[in-house]
Scaffold this motif. Structure first.
Motif, PDB file in Angstrom:
ATOM      1  N   GLY A  69       0.808  -1.213   0.000  1.00  0.00           N
ATOM      2  CA  GLY A  69       0.000   0.000   0.000  1.00  0.00           C
ATOM      3  C   GLY A  69       0.839   1.260   0.000  1.00  0.00           C
ATOM      4  O   GLY A  69       2.009   1.256  -0.404  1.00  0.00           O
ATOM      5  N   SER A  70       0.236   2.330   0.489  1.00  0.00           N
ATOM      6  CA  SER A  70       0.874   3.648   0.470  1.00  0.00           C
ATOM      7  C   SER A  70       0.592   4.383   1.773  1.00  0.00           C
ATOM      8  O   SER A  70      -0.367   4.058   2.485  1.00  0.00           O
ATOM      9  N   VAL A  71       1.423   5.410   2.052  1.00  0.00           N
ATOM     10  CA  VAL A  71       1.288   6.216   3.261  1.00  0.00           C
ATOM     11  C   VAL A  71       1.249   7.686   2.846  1.00  0.00           C
ATOM     12  O   VAL A  71       2.117   8.145   2.088  1.00  0.00           O
ATOM     13  N   TYR A  72       0.248   8.405   3.355  1.00  0.00           N
ATOM     14  CA  TYR A  72       0.032   9.794   2.968  1.00  0.00           C
ATOM     15  C   TYR A  72       0.082  10.721   4.173  1.00  0.00           C
ATOM     16  O   TYR A  72      -0.229  10.316   5.297  1.00  0.00           O
ATOM     17  N   ALA A  73       0.453  11.975   3.928  1.00  0.00           N
ATOM     18  CA  ALA A  73       0.398  13.003   4.960  1.00  0.00           C
ATOM     19  C   ALA A  73      -1.038  13.491   5.120  1.00  0.00           C
ATOM     20  O   ALA A  73      -1.704  13.803   4.140  1.00  0.00           O
ATOM     21  N   ASN A  74      -1.494  13.520   6.343  1.00  0.00           N
ATOM     22  CA  ASN A  74      -2.847  13.980   6.666  1.00  0.00           C
ATOM     23  C   ASN A  74      -2.682  15.196   7.577  1.00  0.00           C
ATOM     24  O   ASN A  74      -2.462  15.065   8.777  1.00  0.00           O
ATOM     25  N   ILE A  75      -2.743  16.388   6.997  1.00  0.00           N
ATOM     26  CA  ILE A  75      -2.334  17.606   7.700  1.00  0.00           C
ATOM     27  C   ILE A  75      -3.498  18.585   7.767  1.00  0.00           C
ATOM     28  O   ILE A  75      -3.985  19.088   6.738  1.00  0.00           O
ATOM     29  N   GLN A  88      -0.046  14.441   0.474  1.00  0.00           N
ATOM     30  CA  GLN A  88       1.189  14.040  -0.206  1.00  0.00           C
ATOM     31  C   GLN A  88       1.527  12.588   0.108  1.00  0.00           C
ATOM     32  O   GLN A  88       1.467  12.154   1.255  1.00  0.00           O
ATOM     33  N   LYS A  89       1.860  11.836  -0.924  1.00  0.00           N
ATOM     34  CA  LYS A  89       2.295  10.462  -0.733  1.00  0.00           C
ATOM     35  C   LYS A  89       3.745  10.467  -0.262  1.00  0.00           C
ATOM     36  O   LYS A  89       4.633  10.943  -0.972  1.00  0.00           O
ATOM     37  N   LEU A  90       3.968   9.963   0.937  1.00  0.00           N
ATOM     38  CA  LEU A  90       5.306   9.975   1.524  1.00  0.00           C
ATOM     39  C   LEU A  90       6.059   8.679   1.276  1.00  0.00           C
ATOM     40  O   LEU A  90       7.284   8.697   1.083  1.00  0.00           O
ATOM     41  N   PHE A  91       5.362   7.555   1.325  1.00  0.00           N
ATOM     42  CA  PHE A  91       5.996   6.243   1.193  1.00  0.00           C
ATOM     43  C   PHE A  91       5.040   5.274   0.513  1.00  0.00           C
ATOM     44  O   PHE A  91       3.819   5.437   0.563  1.00  0.00           O
ATOM     45  N   ASN A  92       5.609   4.245  -0.073  1.00  0.00           N
ATOM     46  CA  ASN A  92       4.893   2.998  -0.280  1.00  0.00           C
ATOM     47  C   ASN A  92       5.248   2.071   0.876  1.00  0.00           C
ATOM     48  O   ASN A  92       6.267   2.281   1.568  1.00  0.00           O
ATOM     49  N   ILE A  93       4.441   1.057   1.118  1.00  0.00           N
ATOM     50  CA  ILE A  93       4.768   0.043   2.116  1.00  0.00           C
ATOM     51  C   ILE A  93       4.604  -1.340   1.483  1.00  0.00           C
ATOM     52  O   ILE A  93       3.635  -1.592   0.765  1.00  0.00           O
ATOM     53  N   GLU A  94       5.570  -2.215   1.759  1.00  0.00           N
ATOM     54  CA  GLU A  94       5.566  -3.565   1.206  1.00  0.00           C
ATOM     55  C   GLU A  94       6.081  -4.525   2.271  1.00  0.00           C
ATOM     56  O   GLU A  94       7.163  -4.305   2.836  1.00  0.00           O
ATOM     57  N   GLY A  95       5.319  -5.564   2.546  1.00  0.00           N
ATOM     58  CA  GLY A  95       5.762  -6.534   3.533  1.00  0.00           C
ATOM     59  C   GLY A  95       4.711  -7.592   3.767  1.00  0.00           C
ATOM     60  O   GLY A  95       3.886  -7.869   2.896  1.00  0.00           O
TER      61      GLY A  95
END
Length: 326
Positions: A69-75, A88-95
């Motif tokens: 998935g992905s990680v977004y800034a929630n400001i 803003q999309k800060l990261f993808n996540i994989e695991g």
């Protein structure tokens, strides 16, 4: 329902079904066995059968929930723009989370035993694992610490023939159910470390949707012990404070992270993609298998406390000061 702090990305899967009522022990064919199959086989409720199979394989072997998935800034108010924009999309996540069902020998008590390892990856390239991240607020670069929770365990759950899972609905060809959990943990009290959190309290919202198609439901709810892992799809969203390695104090920097990911079941560790297995085997080999017996659990934050802060040998602020590179 058990009222415990959620300790892992897929931990609410376990919380969904923690409603067993003590009764006479189920009979097992082998004394001292940890095989969950004979206990699982006693369950007659459809929702109980389906949801137990998200805990682990009824045959007791390891299974995997792959996470992507992905990680977004929630400001709030976009107040950090232009350094960091709302959405803003800060990261993808994989695991993944690797898990198994474990039976307390000679009882009808089951545990879910698991470990989970999830890497923060490049927002433009999901397969490029990030080793460092530049904090746009203070301009410093910090090492990226993956989610590495050893272990994430729940139980024991008392399993009886009337054991039931959560309410389920039929949507087109799929059986679906949900889990929405508000998480509140006072790390200032439990760990003596506030992590820059407001009041030292970690507050998050975890939201899961599970789905299994009708053919799989039919195959997995017949009498007996089904082989392998149930084909399950999960949608997961989490709103939570800045990750510890980002070195952004919630008390000083307004905002949170929103995680949005998909997860799907795999029958074993061997079915994970080679690029991900290569990273695990080179740097995190413990996560090739689920735990063999019950033990204490970690969350992303307690894991950071245990592994990066030396269980309190240094503070979060001290770690950030020592690891931030201008």
């Amino acid at each position: 329902m058990i009222r415990k702090a959620v300790t892992g990305l897929l931990a609410p899967i376990a919380i969904l079904l923690s409603t067993g009522i003590p009764s006479a022990q189920a009979h097992d064919k082998s004394v001292g066995s940890t095989n969950p199959g004979p206990v699982y086989e006693t369950v007659t409720d459809k929702s109980g059968k389906l949801s137990l199979q998200t805990f682990g394989r009824p045959d007791g072997k390891d299974m995997v929930f792959r996470i992507s998935g992905s990680v977004y800034a929630n400001i709030e108010g976009n107040s950090l723009d232009p350094a960091m924009r709302h959405g803003q999309k800060l990261f993808n996540i994989e695991g993944y989370n690797i898990r198994r069902l474990y039976r307390v020998p000679d009882t009808n008590q089951l545990y879910q035993l698991s470990r989970e390892i999830v890497f923060y990856t490049d927002p433009a390239d999901p397969q490029r694992i990030l080793r460092e991240w530049r904090n746009p607020i203070d301009g410093k670069t910090y090492p990226v610490v993956p989610i590495n929770n050893d272990t994430v365990n729940f139980g024991p759950f008392t399993i009886t023939p009337s054991y039931a899972g959560p309410p389920m609905r039929q949507l087109h060809d799929e059986t679906v159910w949900t889990s929405d959990i508000g998480v509140r943990t006072n790390f200032g009290t439990t760990l003596g470390e506030r992590f820059g959190l407001a009041g030292g309290v970690y507050a998050a919202q975890e939201m899961f949707d599970f789905s299994v198609d009708r053919r799989e439901v039919a195959a997995r709810t017949k009498p007996g012990v089904p082989a392998g892992a149930m084909k399950t799809k999960i949608s997961w969203a989490r709103t939570s404070p800045w990750a510890p390695f980002m070195c952004l104090a919630e008390t000083d920097v307004r905002g949170q992270l929103t995680y949005h990911a998909r997860s799907w079941s795999l029958g074993s560790y061997a079915q994970i993609e080679p690029w991900l297995r290569a990273e695990v085997e080179a740097k995190h080999p413990l996560y090739k298998a689920a735990p063999g017996a019950p033990g204490p659990s970690e969350s992303s934050w307690t894991s950071f406390h245990n592994k990066q802060l030396g269980k309190g040998a240094t503070t979060w602020a001290g770690w950030c000061a020592a690891n931030g590179r201008a």
